[in-house]
Design a protein around this motif. Sequence first.
Motif, PDB file in Angstrom:
ATOM      1  N   PHE A  43       0.667  -1.404   0.043  1.00 20.66           N
ATOM      2  CA  PHE A  43      -0.068  -0.094   0.137  1.00 20.66           C
ATOM      3  C   PHE A  43       0.815   1.315  -0.155  1.00 20.66           C
ATOM      4  N   HIS A  44       2.022   1.165  -0.485  1.00 22.49           N
ATOM      5  CA  HIS A  44       3.035   2.255  -0.272  1.00 22.49           C
ATOM      6  C   HIS A  44       2.548   3.587  -0.789  1.00 22.49           C
ATOM      7  N   GLN A  45       2.009   3.571  -1.967  1.00 21.58           N
ATOM      8  CA  GLN A  45       1.467   4.542  -2.824  1.00 21.58           C
ATOM      9  C   GLN A  45       0.311   5.356  -2.114  1.00 21.58           C
ATOM     10  N   GLU A  46      -0.146   4.436  -1.065  1.00 21.36           N
ATOM     11  CA  GLU A  46      -1.528   5.220  -0.498  1.00 21.36           C
ATOM     12  C   GLU A  46      -1.170   5.754   0.921  1.00 21.36           C
ATOM     13  N   ASN A  47       0.006   4.961   1.367  1.00 23.83           N
ATOM     14  CA  ASN A  47       0.304   5.316   2.851  1.00 23.83           C
ATOM     15  C   ASN A  47       0.911   6.502   3.002  1.00 23.83           C
ATOM     16  N   THR A  48       0.733   7.070   4.229  1.00 18.88           N
ATOM     17  CA  THR A  48       1.385   8.457   4.579  1.00 18.88           C
ATOM     18  C   THR A  48       2.279   7.811   5.931  1.00 18.88           C
ATOM     19  N   TYR A  49       3.504   8.059   5.488  1.00 15.27           N
ATOM     20  CA  TYR A  49       4.433   7.458   6.621  1.00 15.27           C
ATOM     21  C   TYR A  49       4.867   8.572   7.663  1.00 15.27           C
ATOM     22  N   LEU A  50       4.787   8.448   9.010  1.00 15.13           N
ATOM     23  CA  LEU A  50       5.412   9.264  10.003  1.00 15.13           C
ATOM     24  C   LEU A  50       6.565   8.804  10.596  1.00 15.13           C
ATOM     25  N   VAL A  51       7.946   9.479  10.558  1.00 20.56           N
ATOM     26  CA  VAL A  51       8.851   8.840  10.921  1.00 20.56           C
ATOM     27  C   VAL A  51       9.692   9.548  12.025  1.00 20.56           C
ATOM     28  N   VAL A  52      10.357   8.925  12.818  1.00 24.35           N
ATOM     29  CA  VAL A  52      10.894   9.628  13.800  1.00 24.35           C
ATOM     30  C   VAL A  52      12.420   9.528  13.858  1.00 24.35           C
ATOM     31  N   TYR A  53      13.186  10.824  13.900  1.00 24.24           N
ATOM     32  CA  TYR A  53      14.600  10.883  13.934  1.00 24.24           C
ATOM     33  C   TYR A  53      15.157  10.704  15.197  1.00 24.24           C
ATOM     34  N   LYS A  54      16.562  10.463  15.165  1.00 23.31           N
ATOM     35  CA  LYS A  54      17.442  11.026  16.302  1.00 23.31           C
ATOM     36  C   LYS A  54      18.523  11.679  15.573  1.00 23.31           C
ATOM     37  N   GLY A  55      18.478  12.985  15.772  1.00 25.99           N
ATOM     38  CA  GLY A  55      19.350  13.983  14.943  1.00 25.99           C
ATOM     39  C   GLY A  55      18.939  13.617  13.457  1.00 25.99           C
ATOM     40  N   THR A  56      19.761  13.311  12.677  1.00 24.58           N
ATOM     41  CA  THR A  56      19.455  13.083  11.094  1.00 24.58           C
ATOM     42  C   THR A  56      19.326  11.405  11.070  1.00 24.58           C
ATOM     43  N   GLU A  57      19.331  10.478  11.745  1.00 27.26           N
ATOM     44  CA  GLU A  57      19.118   9.153  11.755  1.00 27.26           C
ATOM     45  C   GLU A  57      17.505   8.782  11.698  1.00 27.26           C
ATOM     46  N   LEU A 433      17.560  31.947  10.508  1.00 19.73           N
ATOM     47  CA  LEU A 433      17.164  30.363  10.272  1.00 19.73           C
ATOM     48  C   LEU A 433      17.227  29.925   8.969  1.00 19.73           C
ATOM     49  N   PRO A 434      17.451  28.741   9.054  1.00 18.45           N
ATOM     50  CA  PRO A 434      17.435  28.114   7.626  1.00 18.45           C
ATOM     51  C   PRO A 434      16.226  28.161   6.690  1.00 18.45           C
ATOM     52  N   PHE A 435      16.278  28.187   5.599  1.00 18.73           N
ATOM     53  CA  PHE A 435      15.295  28.283   4.689  1.00 18.73           C
ATOM     54  C   PHE A 435      14.718  29.752   4.514  1.00 18.73           C
ATOM     55  N   MET A 436      15.455  30.594   5.082  1.00 24.52           N
ATOM     56  CA  MET A 436      14.935  31.931   4.980  1.00 24.52           C
ATOM     57  C   MET A 436      15.394  32.653   3.604  1.00 24.52           C
ATOM     58  N   LEU A 460       6.277  21.187   5.382  1.00 25.02           N
ATOM     59  CA  LEU A 460       6.925  21.802   6.682  1.00 25.02           C
ATOM     60  C   LEU A 460       6.195  22.338   7.509  1.00 25.02           C
ATOM     61  N   SER A 461       4.977  22.997   7.091  1.00 19.92           N
ATOM     62  CA  SER A 461       4.001  23.417   8.261  1.00 19.92           C
ATOM     63  C   SER A 461       3.530  22.044   9.159  1.00 19.92           C
ATOM     64  N   THR A 462       3.155  21.094   8.298  1.00 22.10           N
ATOM     65  CA  THR A 462       2.883  19.792   9.067  1.00 22.10           C
ATOM     66  C   THR A 462       3.832  19.402   9.921  1.00 22.10           C
ATOM     67  N   ASP A 463       5.016  19.033   9.346  1.00 18.18           N
ATOM     68  CA  ASP A 463       6.238  18.571  10.045  1.00 18.18           C
ATOM     69  C   ASP A 463       6.539  19.376  11.366  1.00 18.18           C
ATOM     70  N   THR A 505      17.655  23.000  11.487  1.00 16.59           N
ATOM     71  CA  THR A 505      18.976  22.717  11.428  1.00 16.59           C
ATOM     72  C   THR A 505      19.087  21.031  10.733  1.00 16.59           C
ATOM     73  N   TYR A 506      18.200  20.076  11.540  1.00 16.10           N
ATOM     74  CA  TYR A 506      18.255  18.831  11.066  1.00 16.10           C
ATOM     75  C   TYR A 506      17.386  18.655  10.060  1.00 16.10           C
ATOM     76  N   TYR A 507      16.371  19.357   9.917  1.00 15.43           N
ATOM     77  CA  TYR A 507      15.364  19.231   8.989  1.00 15.43           C
ATOM     78  C   TYR A 507      16.038  19.430   7.500  1.00 15.43           C
ATOM     79  N   GLU A 508      16.780  20.532   7.514  1.00 17.31           N
ATOM     80  CA  GLU A 508      17.743  21.034   6.165  1.00 17.31           C
ATOM     81  C   GLU A 508      18.393  19.846   5.781  1.00 17.31           C
ATOM     82  N   GLN A 509      18.851  19.037   6.570  1.00 17.95           N
ATOM     83  CA  GLN A 509      19.778  17.772   6.103  1.00 17.95           C
ATOM     84  C   GLN A 509      19.087  16.791   5.583  1.00 17.95           C
TER      85      GLN A 509
END
Length: 513
Positions: A43-57, A433-436, A460-463, A505-509
Motif C-alpha cells: 500500500f506504499h502509494q496510499e500510505n502516509t509515513y510518519l517517521v521519527v529521527y534521532k538527529g539525522t538518523e 534561520l534555515p530556509f529564509m 514543512l507546516s505539518t512537520d 537545522t536537522y530538517y535541512e539535512q
Amino acid sequence: MYWCKVAQTEKEFDAIAQLNYETFVEEIPQHEPNTMKRKVDRFHQENTYLVVYKGTELIGMLAFRDQRPFSIDEKIGEVEQYLPKEICTKLCEIRLLAVKKQYRTGRVLLRLTQALNAFAYEKGYSAAVISGTTREEKLYKQMGFTQFAPAVGTAEAMFLPMVLTRQQFEQSLQQKLAQESYTFYPGPVKQQGAILYSDISHRSQAFQSLYGYMRSKLLELSNAKYIATLVGTGTLANEVMLGQLKAQKMGHGLILTNGEFGERLHKQAERWSLDFDVVTHEWGSAFNLRSLEALLQTGSYQWLLMVHGETSTGTCNDLEGILQLVKHYNVKLCVDCISSFGAMPFSLAECYLSTAVSGKALGALSGLSFVFSQELVEPSTTIPAYLDLANYQQGAIPSTLPAVLIGNVVDALQAYPARYSQLQQHFEALLQLPFMDYRLPTIAYPMILTIQCPRKLINLSTDLKLNGLYVHGDSEYLRKRNFIQLSIIQPDFEFALGRLSELLTYYEQTVDV
C-alpha cells in the motif's frame, strides 16, 4: 534530539523499506526474505509515513491510511462486523509500527504517538484500527488499543485486531500525549499570566481612571488626536471607518490592494456602497507611487484607503510616501494599521482615520479594536449607533467595555517603547534561520515573515506541527500560494526560536532542497 516528520524523500522511503524488512521479515517472519533486504509495502502509494529521527538518523516509523479495504479487512473481513456502528463513521488504519532495536524506549514511542495525534486527531476520525503483532501486545495496549476480534496469522507471526476509539483516546490518552508547544501565530497572543474576572463597572471612577490611562498611552504611541475604543475585532474597526466615509458623504475614493486584507477592505467598501476605484497590485509588491500620483493629479479622489501592514504577505506598505502624496492633492488618507500598530513606531497624526487592535503586535488579549481620527465627527442618523464613530470619541463609553480587557491592554502598554526594539531583534534573529532564502521578496516589517515553500518544503507546516511548533499556514489564501508565516509577537518567542532553530537545522539535512 528526537523529532518527527512526514516522509517525502526517496532516501526516507528507502530507509522505511529497510526498516520494514528488518522488522517484518527478519524479526517477525511475516514476508519472504530477499537479497535487496528491502520490503516495500503493497500500500506504499496510499500510505502516509510518519517517521521519527534521532538527529539525522531515521529510527522509527508508522504508516497511516484511510482508504478501504484496509489491510486488516483482508485478514478478518470488514471490521464493521466486529465493531459498534457508532464508532465506524470515519475509520483509519495504522500499520507498520517499527523502531530500530537499539532505540526501543518509551521516549521514542511517545514522540511517534504524539506526532500521530497531531497529524490525525483534527481530521475527525471516529476510530483507528491496527493488526498488532502479539509480540508487542503490551506496547499497543499502552497506546490505548484494545482487541476486538480473534487473533489471525501463523504461529510465527500472529496478529491481534485492535481498535482505539476517539472517545477512549480523549478520556485516557490525549492528556498524556500533550507536548510542550509554541506558536508563531500573528494572533491571538499567548498570555503569560492568568486572566481573571474583573467586577469593576464600566461606569465606575476606577474604570474611568484605567480607561483614561489606556487612551492617553495609545494616543501617545499613535500621535493621533482622538481614539475610539470598540469591543470587537479589527473587522469591526474597519466597518466603523468605512461607515464614516459613507455617513460623511466623502465623495469618490481610491482603494489600494496588494494582499488578502486589502482585498477584504475592498469587499467591505462594496457592502457600504461607497463610490470608489481600485488599484490592484500583485501580492507582496510595492505600490507604484508615480502611477498613484498620476491618478491623484486628476482631482477625481477625495479619500484613499489602504492597508499599512499587509499580514497576508508580511508587506509594509509605504505609509509615509503615500501620506505625502495625499497631502499634496488634498486627499484624506484612511489606513488599516491592524497588523502594524505596536510593531514599530510610526505616526498617525496626519491620517484622517486609522484602525488598530489589542490582540496583534501590542501583545494583549484579542477583543478590543481602536479607531484613531484627526477630528471629531458629527453623530450620524444613517448608520447603526454601534458603528457610529461619534458615539465613541472623546472617551465616551456608550456600551459595556470589559474592564479585564482594558486592564490587559494597560499591562501590555507597559512594554513600550522598549518593545519596538525587542520586536526588531526578534525579526533579525528569525532571518538567521534555515530556509529564509525562500522568504517572500517584499518590504517587510518586524511582525511577521512569509516563506513561499518550494515543492520539497510543502510539508514543512505539518512537520513543524508534529513537533509542537505551530506556524501560520492554515488559512485558505496561504495554502493556495504555498505560504507559511512566522510571527515574532508571542511572549515566549526566544524559547520557541531556539527549538525551531534546532529542528530546522536537522530538517535541512533531511530534505532535498
